[in-house]
Enzyme design. Sequence first.
Site, PDB file in Angstrom:
ATOM      1  N   GLU A   1      36.858  50.354  36.723  1.00 12.64           N
ATOM      2  CA  GLU A   1      37.966  49.996  37.395  1.00 12.64           C
ATOM      3  C   GLU A   1      39.105  49.794  36.406  1.00 12.64           C
ATOM      4  OE1 GLU A   1      37.756  50.226  40.732  1.00 12.64           O
ATOM      5  OE2 GLU A   1      39.948  49.128  41.102  1.00 12.64           O
TER       6      GLU A   1
ATOM      7  N   TYR B   1      41.289  43.038  40.437  1.00 12.43           N
ATOM      8  CA  TYR B   1      40.149  43.251  39.789  1.00 12.43           C
ATOM      9  C   TYR B   1      40.080  43.876  38.371  1.00 12.43           C
ATOM     10  CZ  TYR B   1      35.244  44.331  38.715  1.00 12.43           C
ATOM     11  OH  TYR B   1      34.027  44.369  38.175  1.00 12.43           O
TER      12      TYR B   1
HETATM   13  O1  F7E Z   1      34.259  51.249  46.906  1.00  7.36           O
HETATM   14  C1  F7E Z   1      36.053  53.485  49.298  1.00  7.36           C
HETATM   15  C2  F7E Z   1      36.689  52.394  48.403  1.00  7.36           C
HETATM   16  O2  F7E Z   1      33.751  48.830  47.146  1.00  7.36           O
HETATM   17  C3  F7E Z   1      34.101  52.449  46.548  1.00  7.36           C
HETATM   18  C4  F7E Z   1      32.260  47.314  41.994  1.00  7.36           C
HETATM   19  O3  F7E Z   1      31.053  47.072  41.680  1.00  7.36           O
HETATM   20  O4  F7E Z   1      32.483  49.509  41.066  1.00  7.36           O
HETATM   21  C5  F7E Z   1      32.824  48.834  42.280  1.00  7.36           C
HETATM   22  O5  F7E Z   1      34.175  49.030  42.833  1.00  7.36           O
HETATM   23  C6  F7E Z   1      34.944  53.329  46.982  1.00  7.36           C
HETATM   24  C7  F7E Z   1      36.638  52.896  47.005  1.00  7.36           C
HETATM   25  O6  F7E Z   1      33.241  49.898  45.075  1.00  7.36           O
HETATM   26  C8  F7E Z   1      34.880  51.780  52.522  1.00  7.36           C
HETATM   27  O7  F7E Z   1      38.042  52.664  49.043  1.00  7.36           O
HETATM   28  C9  F7E Z   1      35.556  53.722  51.926  1.00  7.36           C
HETATM   29  O8  F7E Z   1      37.542  53.804  46.549  1.00  7.36           O
HETATM   30  O9  F7E Z   1      31.885  50.386  46.838  1.00  7.36           O
HETATM   31  P1  F7E Z   1      33.111  49.982  46.487  1.00  7.36           P
HETATM   32  P2  F7E Z   1      34.483  49.982  43.957  1.00  7.36           P
HETATM   33  O10 F7E Z   1      35.843  49.554  44.676  1.00  7.36           O
HETATM   34  O11 F7E Z   1      34.487  51.286  43.187  1.00  7.36           O
HETATM   35  C10 F7E Z   1      33.293  49.205  40.019  1.00  7.36           C
HETATM   36  C11 F7E Z   1      32.900  49.976  38.746  1.00  7.36           C
HETATM   37  C12 F7E Z   1      33.268  47.739  39.835  1.00  7.36           C
HETATM   38  O12 F7E Z   1      32.994  47.250  38.822  1.00  7.36           O
HETATM   39  C13 F7E Z   1      33.399  46.544  41.075  1.00  7.36           C
HETATM   40  O13 F7E Z   1      32.970  45.337  40.765  1.00  7.36           O
HETATM   41  O14 F7E Z   1      34.726  53.498  48.642  1.00  7.36           O
HETATM   42  N1  F7E Z   1      35.645  52.972  50.542  1.00  7.36           N
HETATM   43  N2  F7E Z   1      35.299  52.994  52.632  1.00  7.36           N
HETATM   44  C14 F7E Z   1      35.200  51.727  50.951  1.00  7.36           C
HETATM   45  N3  F7E Z   1      34.743  50.706  50.228  1.00  7.36           N
HETATM   46  C15 F7E Z   1      34.205  49.597  50.771  1.00  7.36           C
HETATM   47  N4  F7E Z   1      33.788  48.717  50.090  1.00  7.36           N
HETATM   48  N5  F7E Z   1      33.848  49.718  52.074  1.00  7.36           N
HETATM   49  C16 F7E Z   1      34.379  50.667  53.089  1.00  7.36           C
HETATM   50  O15 F7E Z   1      34.307  50.607  54.248  1.00  7.36           O
END
Ligand code: F7E
Length: 356
Positions: A134, A155
């Site tokens: 990130e 973050y």
């Molecule tokens: O989202 C999209 C959202 O929350 C992935 C953490 O472990 O990895 C993680 O961060 C993608 C994003 O992970 C929903 O917008 C769509 O683009 O699973 P995520 P993240 O934000 O990539 C990094 C490497 C870290 O270090 C962090 O700690 O998916 N998305 N719809 C969604 N995301 C969520 N959470 N929920 C939805 O409904």
Amino acid sequence: MGKVAFITGILGQDGAYLAEFLLGKGYEVHGLVRWDSGLCSYEYYSRLYSLDLIDRITLHEGDMIDANSLNHIIKNIQPDEIYNLAALSHVKVSFETPSSALQINTVGTLNVLESIRILGLEDKVKLYQASSSEMFGSAPMPQNENTAMQPCSPYGVAKLAAYHLACVYRRSYGIFISNGILFNHESPLRGGDFVTHKVTRGVAEISKGRCDPIRLGNLDSVRDWGAAQDYVRGMWMILQHSEADDFVLATGRSRSVRDFVSASFKVIGRQIEWKYEGINEKGIDSQTGEVLVVVDPEFFRPIELEYLLGDPTKAKDILSWSAQISFDQLVQDMVMADIELLSIEKNNAVGRSYAQ
Ligand code: F7E
């Protein structure tokens, strides 16, 4: 005598798998747990119970943002290796509580670094700092250790500040500190509010009769998704290298959220057809016409980080690390684990109602 490891964030997905991995290597494992009103509940330790770790590790109550508590714990444990995994890790939540994100992720890391100095452990301890993809934000892909970082979330900024602090302490005080810059890594132990587990849980529920669709945010988002078990092995390998250094761990392949959803439904034998555009887009069962996925702007972020793709060449060349668990295997494992968990929950509920 085995080495002594101290894991902050031991209650999380990575902390639990890492503890299991280190126990397998003969380590004595200690973990930090934050005081919480749920401290006595089963749920608080559920990942440790699920891997059968609870009686094989030592937990210490403290707090990343309370330097004194960290000093006491680290002084008592005298660890050989510290894995600093504790974090406010949800990117969307970091927009809502940015101050906490900076406190826990940056000041918390600083407290660990200072502990090492205050206790005179500079020559004894090795520190693994959990840095994140990130931090790359909107940087061009594929991203590797030399990519200039342009974080797009509180973050990402907090993690980038912690990354720089780790580098400064390595250079200034000669402490063995390595950053693992990890791309997304998932497993059945992933928190339910990250997109992968939200999807696999939803798919499992739909396979058991749930009628309402899964509601998601940005389906276009692309991530380099690997399996957490591979990545904790990588963390350990980073600290066993002869010198402190920074490494990207990634699979080198990316998929969209849409792809992840389609792959998850495939596990239960359902094929998704994507129809319409923007917030009207829907994932529809190609045979029955049932709407299984809809877009809900509630899950959009103020800025979306659209595309992450890691280049793990350095870890492969220097550490001989590579991801072993394939994307399809990961998705299969997560969906099947959720189906099994639902059956257990249902049986427990039946058991409880008979008992009443
Ligand atoms: O989202 C999209 C959202 O929350 C992935 C953490 O472990 O990895 C993680 O961060 C993608 C994003 O992970 C929903 O917008 C769509 O683009 O699973 P995520 P993240 O934000 O990539 C990094 C490497 C870290 O270090 C962090 O700690 O998916 N998305 N719809 C969604 N995301 C969520 N959470 N929920 C939805 O409904």
